[in-house]
Scaffold this motif. Structure first.
Motif, short mmCIF file in Angstrom:
data_model
loop_
_atom_site.label_atom_id
_atom_site.label_comp_id
_atom_site.label_asym_id
_atom_site.label_seq_id
_atom_site.Cartn_x
_atom_site.Cartn_y
_atom_site.Cartn_z
N LYS A 17 25.09 -7.20 -7.76
CA LYS A 17 25.69 -5.88 -7.55
C LYS A 17 27.06 -6.08 -6.93
N THR A 18 28.08 -5.47 -7.52
CA THR A 18 29.43 -5.56 -6.99
C THR A 18 29.77 -4.26 -6.28
N PHE A 19 30.26 -4.39 -5.05
CA PHE A 19 30.66 -3.23 -4.26
C PHE A 19 31.92 -3.58 -3.50
N LYS A 20 32.98 -2.79 -3.71
CA LYS A 20 34.28 -3.03 -3.07
C LYS A 20 34.74 -4.47 -3.30
N ASN A 21 34.69 -4.91 -4.54
CA ASN A 21 35.11 -6.25 -4.97
C ASN A 21 34.33 -7.39 -4.30
N LYS A 22 33.17 -7.10 -3.76
CA LYS A 22 32.33 -8.13 -3.18
C LYS A 22 31.03 -8.15 -3.96
N LYS A 23 30.54 -9.35 -4.28
CA LYS A 23 29.32 -9.47 -5.06
C LYS A 23 28.13 -9.75 -4.16
N TYR A 24 27.04 -9.06 -4.47
CA TYR A 24 25.80 -9.21 -3.72
C TYR A 24 24.69 -9.59 -4.68
N LEU A 25 23.91 -10.59 -4.30
CA LEU A 25 22.75 -11.01 -5.07
C LEU A 25 21.57 -10.22 -4.55
N ARG A 26 20.92 -9.49 -5.44
CA ARG A 26 19.81 -8.62 -5.04
C ARG A 26 18.47 -9.31 -5.32
N HIS A 27 17.52 -9.02 -4.46
CA HIS A 27 16.19 -9.60 -4.63
C HIS A 27 15.18 -8.61 -4.09
N THR A 28 14.25 -8.20 -4.91
CA THR A 28 13.19 -7.33 -4.43
C THR A 28 12.08 -8.19 -3.84
N ILE A 29 11.43 -7.66 -2.86
CA ILE A 29 10.34 -8.38 -2.20
C ILE A 29 9.08 -7.54 -2.32
N ARG A 30 8.09 -8.07 -2.98
CA ARG A 30 6.83 -7.35 -3.14
C ARG A 30 6.00 -7.47 -1.87
N THR A 31 5.36 -6.37 -1.52
CA THR A 31 4.49 -6.33 -0.34
C THR A 31 3.12 -5.81 -0.74
N HIS A 32 2.24 -5.73 0.21
CA HIS A 32 0.96 -5.07 -0.01
C HIS A 32 1.22 -3.55 -0.02
N PHE A 33 0.19 -2.77 -0.29
CA PHE A 33 0.31 -1.31 -0.26
C PHE A 33 0.48 -0.88 1.19
#
Length: 105
Positions: A17-33
């Protein structure tokens, strides 16, 4: 550490994801309910801490926080007033959902 992670994304969401010319690597983390009996700090410690690196930013949805703080109101406990019913008729539904077009919201 990127090699060690098994990256999972929400369908249709980009890894970077790029925001204000800075790149971010996104990662979702699965949890329990998640339930009101959970503590969100314990959830972070259990699920996010093993992935954390100095300089990382952790985003937690407000929904998770509100659930763990027992601030969720069940739909069956809501009494919708006449004004909410009336005003909701004038809201246009978008692809994002019905939002305030739903008198319960």
């Amino acid at each position: 550490m990127v090699e060690k992670l098994n990256f999972q994304l929400n369908k249709g969401k980009p890894l970077i994801k790029t925001f204000k010319n800075k790149k971010y690597l996104r990662h979702t983390i699965r949890t329990h309910f998640i339930t009101p009996s959970d503590n969100y700090l314990d959830i972070v410690s259990t699920y996010a801490k093993p992935y954390y690196q100095k300089g990382d930013t952790l985003a937690i949805s407000e929904k998770i926080i509100s659930i763990t703080q027992d601030r969720v109101v069940n739909k069956q406990n809501i009494q919708v007033g006449w004004l909410a019913r009336f005003l909701s008729r004038f809201v246009h539904t978008t692809s994002a959902g019905d939002g305030v077009g739903n008198p319960y919201k």
